[in-house]
Write a protein that holds these residues in place. Structure first.
Motif, PDB file in Angstrom:
ATOM      1  N   GLU A 474       1.376  -1.336  -0.323  1.00 42.63           N
ATOM      2  CA  GLU A 474      -0.073   0.585  -0.176  1.00 42.63           C
ATOM      3  C   GLU A 474       1.093   1.411  -0.242  1.00 42.63           C
ATOM      4  OE1 GLU A 474      -3.366   1.398   2.941  1.00 42.63           O
ATOM      5  OE2 GLU A 474      -2.723   0.285   3.477  1.00 42.63           O
ATOM      6  N   GLY A 475       0.449   1.751  -0.689  1.00 46.38           N
ATOM      7  CA  GLY A 475       1.932   3.531  -0.966  1.00 46.38           C
ATOM      8  C   GLY A 475       2.419   2.933  -2.112  1.00 46.38           C
ATOM      9  N   LEU A 476       3.194   2.405  -2.572  1.00 43.99           N
ATOM     10  CA  LEU A 476       3.964   2.107  -3.527  1.00 43.99           C
ATOM     11  C   LEU A 476       3.334   1.033  -4.805  1.00 43.99           C
ATOM     12  CD1 LEU A 476       6.990   2.056  -3.322  1.00 43.99           C
ATOM     13  CD2 LEU A 476       7.032   0.473  -2.447  1.00 43.99           C
ATOM     14  N   GLN A 480       4.628   5.437  -7.713  1.00 42.22           N
ATOM     15  CA  GLN A 480       6.239   5.773  -6.453  1.00 42.22           C
ATOM     16  C   GLN A 480       7.179   5.088  -7.214  1.00 42.22           C
ATOM     17  OE1 GLN A 480       2.996   5.017  -5.910  1.00 42.22           O
ATOM     18  NE2 GLN A 480       2.580   6.856  -5.285  1.00 42.22           N
ATOM     19  N   VAL A 481       7.399   3.833  -7.282  1.00 43.57           N
ATOM     20  CA  VAL A 481       8.711   2.609  -7.843  1.00 43.57           C
ATOM     21  C   VAL A 481       8.882   3.508  -9.132  1.00 43.57           C
ATOM     22  CG1 VAL A 481       8.644   1.390  -9.548  1.00 43.57           C
ATOM     23  CG2 VAL A 481       7.405   0.344  -7.126  1.00 43.57           C
ATOM     24  N   GLU A 514       7.059  15.948  -3.271  1.00 44.18           N
ATOM     25  CA  GLU A 514       6.291  16.843  -3.166  1.00 44.18           C
ATOM     26  C   GLU A 514       5.249  15.205  -2.623  1.00 44.18           C
ATOM     27  OE1 GLU A 514       3.138  19.002  -6.321  1.00 44.18           O
ATOM     28  OE2 GLU A 514       5.408  18.778  -6.767  1.00 44.18           O
ATOM     29  N   GLY A 515       4.346  15.601  -2.493  1.00 39.78           N
ATOM     30  CA  GLY A 515       2.668  14.847  -0.920  1.00 39.78           C
ATOM     31  C   GLY A 515       3.116  14.087  -0.142  1.00 39.78           C
ATOM     32  N   TRP A 516       4.639  14.306   0.476  1.00 35.82           N
ATOM     33  CA  TRP A 516       5.106  13.270   1.245  1.00 35.82           C
ATOM     34  C   TRP A 516       5.490  13.912   2.779  1.00 35.82           C
ATOM     35  CZ3 TRP A 516       5.191   7.672   0.722  1.00 35.82           C
ATOM     36  CH2 TRP A 516       4.684   7.268  -0.359  1.00 35.82           C
ATOM     37  N   GLY A 517       5.431  13.616   3.904  1.00 37.84           N
ATOM     38  CA  GLY A 517       5.685  13.900   4.896  1.00 37.84           C
ATOM     39  C   GLY A 517       5.805  12.910   5.823  1.00 37.84           C
ATOM     40  N   LEU A 524       4.064   4.332   4.193  1.00 39.14           N
ATOM     41  CA  LEU A 524       5.009   3.841   3.977  1.00 39.14           C
ATOM     42  C   LEU A 524       5.825   1.761   3.571  1.00 39.14           C
ATOM     43  CD1 LEU A 524       5.398   2.923   0.472  1.00 39.14           C
ATOM     44  CD2 LEU A 524       7.306   4.339   0.826  1.00 39.14           C
ATOM     45  N   PHE A 525       6.254   2.750   5.501  1.00 39.31           N
ATOM     46  CA  PHE A 525       7.317   2.176   5.684  1.00 39.31           C
ATOM     47  C   PHE A 525       6.817   0.780   6.308  1.00 39.31           C
ATOM     48  CE2 PHE A 525      10.290   6.189   5.794  1.00 39.31           C
ATOM     49  CZ  PHE A 525      10.880   6.075   4.745  1.00 39.31           C
ATOM     50  N   ASP A 526       5.962   1.137   7.328  1.00 35.78           N
ATOM     51  CA  ASP A 526       4.690   0.094   7.857  1.00 35.78           C
ATOM     52  C   ASP A 526       4.639  -0.873   6.668  1.00 35.78           C
ATOM     53  OD1 ASP A 526       5.277   1.183  10.957  1.00 35.78           O
ATOM     54  OD2 ASP A 526       4.134   2.437  10.679  1.00 35.78           O
ATOM     55  N   ALA A 527       3.907  -0.168   5.731  1.00 36.87           N
ATOM     56  CA  ALA A 527       3.142  -1.187   5.009  1.00 36.87           C
ATOM     57  C   ALA A 527       4.197  -1.685   4.237  1.00 36.87           C
ATOM     58  CB  ALA A 527       2.284  -0.068   3.846  1.00 36.87           C
ATOM     59  N   ILE A 528       5.116  -1.312   4.232  1.00 41.02           N
ATOM     60  CA  ILE A 528       6.391  -2.064   3.272  1.00 41.02           C
ATOM     61  C   ILE A 528       6.796  -3.468   4.257  1.00 41.02           C
ATOM     62  CG2 ILE A 528       8.704  -2.356   3.276  1.00 41.02           C
ATOM     63  CD1 ILE A 528       8.534   0.441   2.013  1.00 41.02           C
ATOM     64  N   ASP A 529       6.884  -3.537   5.710  1.00 42.02           N
ATOM     65  CA  ASP A 529       6.583  -4.051   7.105  1.00 42.02           C
ATOM     66  C   ASP A 529       5.921  -5.323   6.901  1.00 42.02           C
ATOM     67  OD1 ASP A 529       9.543  -3.167   7.641  1.00 42.02           O
ATOM     68  OD2 ASP A 529       9.383  -1.680   9.651  1.00 42.02           O
ATOM     69  N   ASP A 530       4.725  -4.518   6.385  1.00 47.97           N
ATOM     70  CA  ASP A 530       3.849  -5.761   6.980  1.00 47.97           C
ATOM     71  C   ASP A 530       3.336  -6.598   6.005  1.00 47.97           C
ATOM     72  OD1 ASP A 530       2.437  -4.554   8.618  1.00 47.97           O
ATOM     73  OD2 ASP A 530       1.206  -3.279   7.403  1.00 47.97           O
TER      74      ASP A 530
END
Length: 747
Positions: A474-476, A480-481, A514-517, A524-530
């Motif tokens: 999610e989010g990637l 984004q890639v 832009e578009g990221w905070g 995003l990092f949490d989604a990657i870890d999932d």
């Protein structure tokens, strides 16, 4: 007119993969808009064309079928505006037929599955496919207790109060089973639709685009009095849960439903042959305009309900029924340019840029041209297509309608070809990295040889890796890639799982993009870890290995259950794979030497020697790999080729170091054959091979096509030969058909 199946035959694997991804996204949105929101963003005909295209591609490339395939989707999730109803039996969709050959294949397939000879009687019903809203009505002790829309097939919307206002739907029944679920279609006639729109316009209210939308919007009103004011009708054509059988045949069951108060379509007919079915289809199509309501095809069903039970269900469709859809449309426009795209496998794919044209209400400006043979007017075997007409920039071309994704160029009008039009010269170098683009023997497409140095391939592989059926982070997504690749943050899949560490070390300032905070970066990092914990099948599919689609990935995962076991088998089989490739090369050479018997004999000897000199361990591993039902030599060679490339293997190993790979869940673990490998050989007398395979897999067994030391059971029928002999040599358990049925409890 070129149909979807013919056009799909000209697709390359890369084109098919890309198109299926686009179709899945567009059709998912269309399903939600159509089934849940009553605000379709495609016309019915456009939607049909998209589904037709998707089905044709999946039939041509079954290994590429996606986990979110539109073929496996039924309706859309129910709206939050209604209470939910869980169907006691799923409301399934239907698979589609698009031409006469598909119908004949359907009938022939039914006979094969049931083991019926061509002279054994086999009847079908043929009925119009009503273009309305599916509804399930549940009666208990003769009283209507619930009415529910299809929803996603498992859970629908409770519209009981609204259904009670429809005069065609009885609220009580005489002579019905104690429990009866009647299923059918809510629709609106053309005359009632016109009258409703007139009233709506006069009142300054919303008008409807077509009768189907009007029917769906009317049934799904939160105020049942609005529904009561709308002229809705209902045809019954099926049933769900029943406490006792309605009849022995589909025809008899429809007669029973009619006798207890339901409207049954009067044009339904029982047919004894495929030709009778096609004749009835033609008569319905001819009478379509005079019916007074919308239909979009004809539905054929096996009439004998005992046969229906034997045929059973696929994941979302019954084997015993099919919808023969009415044909799509075509349009003509000018081909302004031909652009080249590079896919993740290096496939060089031509795309037509068109003068925008409206086709069935949708403006299209792009179309696929498949490959260089298709542009040149020939098929993969060199035979002419389109009567040998090539396609040139400036041509006036016929476009096959496919909604708002890239359609297909079907034909060329030579009478309108510009005088200065020249044959298209297909590129022999990659437009992205300028590496040579070669076409191997037997391949329909050219492929860039740049591999990992080709940015197009690298990016496309990463996009595939994060796609919905693969790691689905999610989010990637694809955009984004692309951005992360261009910035050098992600070059291979393993880099995704080190993003958090590099970010925390200040190497990347994602939050400043832009578009990221800070919060979105953490999300995003949490989604990657999932996704560090990943099913083996998703990992295999996500690697983007050529020829290894979702189905093949699932088959491999079920058979080997771990990445280590799969990799070890692939490594062990490498020499056998090389021997197989060498044999294939020699077979091609033999064909070219058909006139020289001495030369052919020498080549045959070389082929035999290549295999004879292969170590037994490699042969055993290879036979185990290609023996998996659904995995052939093409997939096996691709696996071996990929995993034996050092750079690819190192990249995969770096990825695996970050993952917790999960074995597939065992199916039907209580069964006596769960997890065992079964081989069927010889003739089966009480079920067809397809039935036997489906039954074994439903019990959690693995079905293989070859006997090895890893085989647990060989079921041998009359005529069993080498497989039975090998089973005896290896000491594998041998059963006859009756013993097999006793073992699984079907005796």
């Amino acid at each position: 007119m070129h149909d979807a199946a013919a056009l799909a035959d000209a697709l390359t694997e890369a084109e098919a993969k890309s198109r299926l991804k686009e179709l899945a996204a567009v059709l998912a949105q269309a399903n939600t808009a159509y089934h849940r929101d009553d605000a379709p963003d495609l016309t019915d005909a456009e939607y049909d064309a998209l589904k037709r295209e998707n089905a044709a591609i999946e039939a041509r490339f079954p290994a590429l079928k996606r986990s979110d395939s539109p073929s496996d989707q039924v309706g859309a999730p129910p709206s939050d505006g209604f209470a939910k109803v869980t169907h006691s039996q799923r409301m399934l969709s239907l698979s589609n037929a698009f031409d006469a050959d598909d119908v004949r294949d359907f009938v022939a397939g039914i006979r094969r599955y049931l083991g019926l000879s061509t002279d054994t009687p086999l009847a079908f019903t043929a009925e119009p496919k009503i273009d309305g809203l599916s509804l399930s009505l549940r009666y208990e002790d003769g009283q209507l207790v619930t009415a529910a829309t299809r929803g996603d097939g498992a859970v629908g919307e409770n519209v009981t109060a609204n259904a009670r206002t429809i005069t065609d739907i009885p609220t009580s029944l005489d002579g019905a089973p104690d429990i009866l679920e009647v299923r059918g279609e809510v629709y609106m006639s053309h005359a009632d639709f016109e009258a409703l729109n007139t009233r709506q316009a006069d009142a300054g209210a919303k008008t409807f685009a077509n009768p189907r939308n009007a029917a769906a919007g009317s049934l799904r009103q939160l105020d049942s009095e609005i529904t009561r004011s709308r002229p809705l009708k209902f045809f019954a054509y099926a049933w769900g849960e029943v406490s006792e059988p309605l009849a022995d045949t589909q025809t008899g069951a429809l007669d029973r439903l009619e006798s207890i108060g339901f409207q049954i379509n009067e044009t339904t007919k029982t047919c004894k042959t495929a030709q009778e079915m096609l004749d009835h289809y033609a008569s319905i199509e001819e009478a379509r305009a005079a019916l007074g309501y919308d239909i979009d095809g004809v539905v054929y069903k096996v009439d004998d309900l005992a046969f229906q039970r034997r045929l059973g269900m696929r994941s979302t469709t019954p084997r015993w029924a099919i919808a023969h859809k009415f044909p799509a449309e075509l349009a003509w426009t000018t081909l302004e340019a031909i652009d080249i795209q590079v896919g993740r496998t290096g496939a060089i794919s031509p795309v037509a840029r068109l003068t925008p044209v409206t086709v069935g209400g949708v403006v299209v400006s792009n179309a696929t041209l498949h490959n260089e043979d298709y542009i040149a007017g020939r098929d993969a075997n060199g035979a002419p297509i389109r009567d040998g007409k090539d396609i040139r920039v400036g041509d006036f071309v016929q476009v096959y309608r496919a909604g708002d994704v890239i359609p297909k160029v079907a034909d060329v009008d030579l009478s309108k070809r510009p005088d200065d039009a020249v044959p298209y010269a297909f590129p022999e170098t990659c437009p992205e990295c300028q590496s040579a683009a070669i076409r191997e023997e037997g391949d329909a497409v050219r492929r860039c040889t740049g591999g990992l140095i080709c940015p197009a391939q690298a990016v496309e592989k990463l996009k595939h890796f994060v796609s919905r059926a693969a790691f689905d982070i999610e989010g990637l997504g694809a955009k984004q890639v692309e951005a992360f690749y261009l910035d050098g943050w992600i070059r291979e899949p393993a880099d995704i799982f080190t993003l958090r560490d590099r970010y925390s070390q200040g190497m990347h300032q994602l939050k400043n993009r832009e578009g990221w905070g800070e919060k979105s970066a953490e999300n995003l990092f949490d989604a990657i870890d999932d996704k560090r914990r990943i099913p083996l099948a998703r990992l295999i599919f996500g690697l983007g290995i050529r020829h290894v689609g979702e189905v093949a990935a699932a088959d491999l995962a079920r058979h080997y259950t771990s990445w280590t076991a799969l990799a070890e088998t692939v490594d062990a089989s490498a020499e056998a794979a090389q021997a197989h490739l060498r044999a294939e090369e020699l077979i091609l050479a033999e064909r070219k030497q058909a006139a020289d018997e001495g030369r052919r004999a020498n080549l045959q000897a070389q082929r035999d020697m290549a295999w004879a000199n292969t170590p037994e361990e490699a042969k055993t591993a290879w036979e185990d790999l290609i023996g998996i039902d659904g995995i052939g030599a093409t997939v096996a060679v691709s696996l071996v080729t990929t995993l034996k490339q050092r750079r690819e293997r190192d990249s995969i190993e770096r990825l695996i170091a970050h993952l917790d790979i999960q074995a597939p869940e065992a199916r039907a673990s209580e069964s006596p054959v769960a997890g065992q490998t079964i081989v069927f050989t010889g003739s089966l007398e009480k079920m067809t091979r397809a039935e036997a395979k489906a039954r074994a897999e439903s019990l959690g067994a693995k079905v293989s096509g070859s006997v090895s030391a890893k085989t647990d059971i060989v079921v041998a029928g009359p005529g069993a030969g080498s497989k039975e002999k090998k089973a005896r040599e290896l000491g594998v358990r041998l059963l006859d058909e009756d013993q097999w049925l006793d073992l699984i409890g079907d005796g």
